[in-house]
Motif scaffolding. Structure first.
Motif, PDB file in Angstrom:
ATOM      1  N   SER A 172      42.214  34.440  48.012  1.00  0.00           N
ATOM      2  CA  SER A 172      42.663  33.041  47.865  1.00  0.00           C
ATOM      3  C   SER A 172      41.675  32.122  48.554  1.00  0.00           C
ATOM      4  O   SER A 172      40.960  32.534  49.492  1.00  0.00           O
ATOM      5  CB  SER A 172      44.070  32.854  48.451  1.00  0.00           C
ATOM      6  OG  SER A 172      44.111  33.244  49.808  1.00  0.00           O
ATOM      7  N   GLY A 192      41.269  33.253  52.199  1.00  0.00           N
ATOM      8  CA  GLY A 192      42.228  34.298  52.545  1.00  0.00           C
ATOM      9  C   GLY A 192      41.739  35.625  51.997  1.00  0.00           C
ATOM     10  O   GLY A 192      41.577  35.783  50.783  1.00  0.00           O
ATOM     11  N   LEU A 238      42.358  34.803  57.629  1.00  0.00           N
ATOM     12  CA  LEU A 238      42.223  33.362  57.397  1.00  0.00           C
ATOM     13  C   LEU A 238      41.055  32.832  58.217  1.00  0.00           C
ATOM     14  O   LEU A 238      41.075  32.885  59.459  1.00  0.00           O
ATOM     15  CB  LEU A 238      43.509  32.620  57.780  1.00  0.00           C
ATOM     16  CG  LEU A 238      44.689  32.777  56.823  1.00  0.00           C
ATOM     17  CD1 LEU A 238      45.945  32.165  57.425  1.00  0.00           C
ATOM     18  CD2 LEU A 238      44.382  32.134  55.479  1.00  0.00           C
ATOM     19  N   VAL A 246      45.962  37.877  52.551  1.00  0.00           N
ATOM     20  CA  VAL A 246      46.553  36.592  52.195  1.00  0.00           C
ATOM     21  C   VAL A 246      46.327  36.369  50.700  1.00  0.00           C
ATOM     22  O   VAL A 246      45.184  36.218  50.251  1.00  0.00           O
ATOM     23  CB  VAL A 246      45.931  35.451  53.030  1.00  0.00           C
ATOM     24  CG1 VAL A 246      46.476  34.104  52.558  1.00  0.00           C
ATOM     25  CG2 VAL A 246      46.214  35.663  54.507  1.00  0.00           C
ATOM     26  N   VAL A 288      47.129  30.505  49.637  1.00  0.00           N
ATOM     27  CA  VAL A 288      46.967  29.575  50.750  1.00  0.00           C
ATOM     28  C   VAL A 288      46.855  28.171  50.164  1.00  0.00           C
ATOM     29  O   VAL A 288      46.275  27.978  49.092  1.00  0.00           O
ATOM     30  CB  VAL A 288      45.729  29.930  51.606  1.00  0.00           C
ATOM     31  CG1 VAL A 288      44.451  29.866  50.789  1.00  0.00           C
ATOM     32  CG2 VAL A 288      45.635  29.023  52.829  1.00  0.00           C
ATOM     33  N   SER A 325      50.365  29.758  54.285  1.00  0.00           N
ATOM     34  CA  SER A 325      49.779  30.990  53.773  1.00  0.00           C
ATOM     35  C   SER A 325      50.869  32.039  53.598  1.00  0.00           C
ATOM     36  O   SER A 325      51.907  32.014  54.276  1.00  0.00           O
ATOM     37  CB  SER A 325      48.689  31.512  54.716  1.00  0.00           C
ATOM     38  OG  SER A 325      49.257  31.892  55.964  1.00  0.00           O
TER      39      SER A 325
END
Length: 591
Positions: free
Chosen positions: A404, A441, A451, A475, A478, A488
């Motif tokens: 992400s 992410g 992150l 993740v 986000v 997130s």
């Protein structure tokens, strides 16, 4: 003998008359009978036109025969004076004519009076103007004509009365009530201040008092404070109104359905094979990816259905579209073929260029800059300018697969904003401006924090967020809410809220998925509402960010067709969820 005949009564035609006298009398009798017939007709006609009745039933009063007969009898008598003088037969026939004329006028009087009575009752009920009855009018044909005229007058009076009532209602709704507490006679500014302390229930009851208060309590200023504390009412956390065209009171009503979980579920689109769709909303249009295409659909006015025929189809990738965004009337897409596609929304312009060695999992675009993240463990920065498409500005080695990515929102150039930004961001060890950074992410396999925030101008690492992520807590989604706050979610089943003004080492708040499922996507109204999509049974959850527990859960699939929720989008009235086989809608406006 002749003298005896002359001394008899002249009307009897005594035998004392001679032969010449008998002939003369025969001639006079013929003339008299003709006049008598003519007199009878005139008497009846005049009696029918001018006969009067006493009482509601039209019966003649205790009068003499001549008075009861009315002007018609006088006319008959004047027409044949000699017949009355000449014999009792003429008098009897005249009397019978008078009686018949009186009876005819009395019957016509009853009929006309009945019609007039009905008109008077209609006058009382519809116009409510006159209570007393009109005095008796002429009967017969004259009475009928008057009744017709009166009926037309009643209809016109009733129409005028209805118009007056409508005008009076409009004046009452616009003007303040003349009676009531002295509080209502205060200036409107003071009333607004006083009523601003009332809650939603009190304002609703106050609107039921009168029309003026109903109009007054519909003012947006009274409902703005309540709307900011409600779920998904169109206000951001900073108080910005995102839907100025919709009355605030109406949005608060729909917000109660979000709070109580009242909605109607429907399916907008279906696919024949399993896919991983992504979607975006823009005005009254929906853009959704299906395999290697992006299709644009137009919403119908209710917002809960689509026009089946797409507005446009955007192609160019050799494999499935993994992600795309809308920016500056362009569609920027990332494909499984490692390429980035640029499509103009309102034309056939399409450009595709190679960006990464493996599939491009995510892409974002703001301020004429494109950032992309790939499975090849790199993130790249690209210009959107037409003359520089495909020229990479920076290549960032993330040492992990990028799932992400998001660019920080651009800030305004006001003096106070710049001063606040400088003061806040200089607290970090490296120091950076939020309008020139982006966050990635990753899969959290080769680094202790998935992150990380990067400088958009230089491509250098600025800081990383959090320090207690377990291995594999990648993740998957986000998003920025403001230049200082972001959300997130991912494999560790948590939604985390970060505020960069307080700390970059620990999140401000977190919410855990109750069934320990991976969270594929999230969406927020920018204030109190949070929506998440999990990996099992297509469960969409609503959260109130002021609480820890989940507010409501909506399972959209059953066991045989269990599917993750790949993408979520919401408006103030609807929530859209893209799953493997179909696109669902939750309608909160018409539950």
């Amino acid at each position: 003998m002749g003298s005896q005949g002359r001394s008899g009564p002249p009307g009897n035609g005594g035998p004392g008359e001679g032969e010449g006298g008998e002939a003369r009398k025969l001639q006079e009798g013929r003339v008299a009978r003709g006049k008598r017939r003519k007199g009878k007709g005139k008497g009846k006609a005049r009696a029918g036109q001018g006969g009067r009745g006493s009482g509601a039933e039209g019966k003649p009063g205790p009068q003499t025969a001549k008075e009861a007969a009315g002007p018609g009898a006088d006319a008959g008598a004047r027409a044949c004076p000699r017949e009355e003088a000449e014999g009792g037969r003429s008098v009897e026939e005249g009397a019978r004519g008078i009686v018949k004329g009186v009876e005819g006028s009395a019957g016509a009087g009853k009929e006309a009076q009945g019609r007039e009575y009905g008109k008077k009752e209609e006058w009382r009920v519809r116009a409510r103007r006159r209570e007393g009855a009109r005095p008796g009018r002429a009967q017969g044909r004259g009475g009928q004509a008057w009744a017709d005229i009166a009926g037309t007058g009643v209809a016109m009076a009733a129409a005028a009365g209805e118009e007056e009532e409508e005008e009076e209602a409009a004046r009452e709704s616009a003007a303040r009530p003349a009676a009531g507490p002295a509080l209502w006679r205060l200036p409107e500014e003071l009333l607004l201040l006083i009523c601003s302390y009332l809650d939603m229930r009190a304002l609703g009851r106050l609107a039921q008092v009168c029309r003026w208060l109903r109009r007054f309590t519909s003012c947006d200023l009274l409902w703005r404070r309540i709307a900011r504390a409600s779920l998904n009412s169109g206000f951001t956390r900073l108080g910005t109104d995102l839907m100025t065209s919709v009355p605030v009171k109406e949005r608060v009503k729909v917000s109660q359905n979000w709070r109580l979980g009242r909605c109607r579920e429907g399916i907008l689109l279906k696919w024949r094979c399993s896919q991983m769709p992504w979607m975006q909303l823009e005005d009254d249009s929906l853009y959704i990816s299906q395999a290697n295409f992006i299709l644009a659909y137009q919403f119908r006015p209710d917002g809960a259905s689509l026009n089946r025929r797409p507005l446009g189809v955007f192609a160019g990738h050799d494999e499935d579209v993994c992600h795309f965004v809308l920016a500056n009337s362009h569609i920027v897409s990332a494909g499984g073929d490692g390429k980035i596609g640029i499509h103009k929304i309102h034309s056939t312009f399409t450009v595709k260029y190679s960006a990464h060695e493996q599939e491009v999992n995510c892409v974002d675009c703001k301020g004429g800059i494109i950032v992309s993240g790939s499975r090849d463990r790199t993130a790249k920065v690209w210009p959107l300018a037409s003359g520089r498409l495909g020229q990479c500005l920076h290549t960032i080695q993330t040492e992990d697969r990028v799932w992400s990515i998001a660019i920080s929102p651009l800030l305004s150039t006001g003096a106070s904003t710049v001063r606040d930004v400088t003061r806040i961001w200089l607290k970090t060890s490296r120091g950076f401006k939020s309008n020139s950074s982006f966050v990635t992410g990753t899969a959290c396999c080769g680094h202790f924090s998935p992150l990380r925030i990067w400088d958009l101008n230089s491509g250098q690492l600025m800081t990383h967020l959090g320090s207690d992520f377990p291995p594999g807590a990648g993740v998957l989604d986000v998003m920025y809410e403001s230049p200082f706050t972001l959300l997130s979610c991912g494999y560790d089943t948590y939604v985390r809220y970060w505020d960069l003004r307080t700390s970059v080492r620990k999140c401000v708040m977190e919410w855990e998925e109750p069934h320990d499922s991976t969270l594929y996507c999230l969406q927020t109204d920018g204030n109190h509402l949070l929506a998440t999509g999990s990996s099992y049974y297509g469960v969409v959850r609503l959260w109130d960010r002021r609480q820890r527990a989940c507010l409501h859960a909506f399972p959209l699939t059953s066991t045989p067709l269990s599917s993750p929720v790949y993408c979520l989008r919401l408006t103030t009235k609807h929530l859209y969820a893209a799953l493997s086989y179909n696109l669902h809608v939750l309608d909160f406006q018409n539950p």
